[in-house]
Design a protein around this motif. Sequence first.
Motif, PDB file in Angstrom:
ATOM      1  N   ALA A 191     -12.277  -2.784   8.998  1.00 37.87           N
ATOM      2  CA  ALA A 191     -12.214  -2.335   7.603  1.00 37.87           C
ATOM      3  C   ALA A 191     -12.258  -0.818   7.489  1.00 37.87           C
ATOM      4  O   ALA A 191     -12.693  -0.279   6.469  1.00 37.87           O
ATOM      5  CB  ALA A 191     -13.357  -2.965   6.812  1.00 37.87           C
TER       6      ALA A 191
ATOM      7  N   ARG B  21     -11.332   2.944   6.732  1.00 38.33           N
ATOM      8  CA  ARG B  21     -10.566   3.626   5.691  1.00 38.33           C
ATOM      9  C   ARG B  21     -10.034   4.888   6.361  1.00 38.33           C
ATOM     10  O   ARG B  21     -10.827   5.717   6.812  1.00 38.33           O
ATOM     11  CB  ARG B  21     -11.450   3.932   4.491  1.00 38.33           C
ATOM     12  CG  ARG B  21     -12.008   2.650   3.853  1.00 38.33           C
ATOM     13  CD  ARG B  21     -12.956   2.949   2.714  1.00 38.33           C
ATOM     14  NE  ARG B  21     -12.267   3.276   1.491  1.00 38.33           N
ATOM     15  CZ  ARG B  21     -11.805   2.386   0.605  1.00 38.33           C
ATOM     16  NH1 ARG B  21     -11.967   1.097   0.837  1.00 38.33           N
ATOM     17  NH2 ARG B  21     -11.198   2.767  -0.493  1.00 38.33           N
TER      18      ARG B  21
ATOM     19  N   GLU C 231      -5.521   7.437   1.268  1.00 41.84           N
ATOM     20  CA  GLU C 231      -6.448   6.735   2.150  1.00 41.84           C
ATOM     21  C   GLU C 231      -6.019   5.276   2.208  1.00 41.84           C
ATOM     22  O   GLU C 231      -5.783   4.655   1.169  1.00 41.84           O
ATOM     23  CB  GLU C 231      -7.872   6.846   1.627  1.00 41.84           C
ATOM     24  CG  GLU C 231      -8.889   6.196   2.559  1.00 41.84           C
ATOM     25  CD  GLU C 231     -10.300   6.362   2.056  1.00 41.84           C
ATOM     26  OE1 GLU C 231     -11.015   7.219   2.611  1.00 41.84           O
ATOM     27  OE2 GLU C 231     -10.673   5.647   1.101  1.00 41.84           O
TER      28      GLU C 231
ATOM     29  N   ASP D  33      -7.000   1.517   3.224  1.00 38.32           N
ATOM     30  CA  ASP D  33      -8.110   0.609   3.501  1.00 38.32           C
ATOM     31  C   ASP D  33      -7.563  -0.528   4.353  1.00 38.32           C
ATOM     32  O   ASP D  33      -6.825  -1.400   3.867  1.00 38.32           O
ATOM     33  CB  ASP D  33      -8.675   0.067   2.188  1.00 38.32           C
ATOM     34  CG  ASP D  33      -9.803  -0.933   2.379  1.00 38.32           C
ATOM     35  OD1 ASP D  33     -10.168  -1.231   3.543  1.00 38.32           O
ATOM     36  OD2 ASP D  33     -10.292  -1.445   1.362  1.00 38.32           O
TER      37      ASP D  33
ATOM     38  N   HIS E 107      -7.394   2.357  15.089  1.00 33.91           N
ATOM     39  CA  HIS E 107      -8.327   2.140  13.983  1.00 33.91           C
ATOM     40  C   HIS E 107      -8.564   0.637  13.881  1.00 33.91           C
ATOM     41  O   HIS E 107      -7.640  -0.145  14.089  1.00 33.91           O
ATOM     42  CB  HIS E 107      -7.741   2.679  12.679  1.00 33.91           C
ATOM     43  CG  HIS E 107      -7.369   4.125  12.759  1.00 33.91           C
ATOM     44  ND1 HIS E 107      -8.289   5.141  12.660  1.00 33.91           N
ATOM     45  CD2 HIS E 107      -6.164   4.720  12.956  1.00 33.91           C
ATOM     46  CE1 HIS E 107      -7.674   6.301  12.770  1.00 33.91           C
ATOM     47  NE2 HIS E 107      -6.377   6.078  12.954  1.00 33.91           N
TER      48      HIS E 107
ATOM     49  N   GLU F 161       0.818  -1.211   0.000  1.00 34.26           N
ATOM     50  CA  GLU F 161       0.000   0.000   0.000  1.00 34.26           C
ATOM     51  C   GLU F 161       0.856   1.268   0.000  1.00 34.26           C
ATOM     52  O   GLU F 161       0.493   2.277  -0.607  1.00 34.26           O
ATOM     53  CB  GLU F 161      -0.941   0.023   1.213  1.00 34.26           C
ATOM     54  CG  GLU F 161      -2.005  -1.058   1.209  1.00 34.26           C
ATOM     55  CD  GLU F 161      -3.058  -0.847   0.133  1.00 34.26           C
ATOM     56  OE1 GLU F 161      -3.508   0.296  -0.064  1.00 34.26           O
ATOM     57  OE2 GLU F 161      -3.414  -1.840  -0.538  1.00 34.26           O
TER      58      GLU F 161
ATOM     59  N   SER G 214      -8.807  -3.116   5.513  1.00 37.98           N
ATOM     60  CA  SER G 214      -9.191  -4.488   5.171  1.00 37.98           C
ATOM     61  C   SER G 214      -8.148  -5.153   4.296  1.00 37.98           C
ATOM     62  O   SER G 214      -8.050  -6.387   4.272  1.00 37.98           O
ATOM     63  CB  SER G 214     -10.562  -4.508   4.487  1.00 37.98           C
ATOM     64  OG  SER G 214     -10.505  -3.898   3.222  1.00 37.98           O
ATOM     65  N   ALA G 215      -7.313  -4.365   3.607  1.00 36.68           N
ATOM     66  CA  ALA G 215      -6.253  -4.934   2.777  1.00 36.68           C
ATOM     67  C   ALA G 215      -5.185  -5.633   3.621  1.00 36.68           C
ATOM     68  O   ALA G 215      -4.415  -6.454   3.097  1.00 36.68           O
ATOM     69  CB  ALA G 215      -5.606  -3.833   1.927  1.00 36.68           C
TER      70      ALA G 215
END
Length: 196
Positions: free
Chosen positions: A175, A177, A187, A189, A172, A52, A191-192
């Motif tokens: 999932a 963002r 941003e 995510d 955080h 990411e 969930s990745a």
Amino acid sequence: MGQPAGKQRRATYADLEAVPPNKVAELVRGTLHVFPRPAPRHANAEGALQGELFGPFHRGRGGPGGWWILPEPELHFADPDAPGEIDAIVPDLAGWRRERMPELPETAYFALAPDWICEVLSPSTEDVDRDEKMPIYAREGVRNAWLVDPIARTLEVYVLDADRRWGPAVIHRDAARVRVEPFGAIELDLSALWAR
């Protein structure tokens, strides 16, 4: 009656170098910590987070660039309790702003503290990551630290204050963002990061 325990010998860098290559070893304040290689969820979270951040920040594709984002760099810092000795620690991910480190060093380790670190927590490493390594990162002036827990599915974000203490964690979950410093330009995510 038992005999008093003898003083334990401080581990050295030579002890770290003798650890088999299928293990992860770190030297923290004279104690050698040896761990198994990361479990699948840990490795997935580390790889996904690197994926990411690498394009936008390391390469400047879809983001501002200006960073070195590296997996498992070996960091060497002077051990303040033992002149001439070092702490040799390995965060799961680390990042340096290129304005502070324009080129990668020729050594097999980094003596310059990163601007950001990320530790991916696992049951076998969490205590060392939180209780032993985080204070070293603060002592060395690492400005931002993330703790990722792939089992609890959380990202804890810490920022160093002017007194070299970690501020309260911003957590955080799942999932979400999020835009998180020092990489708030994109941003993320979460969930990745979790195995699917």
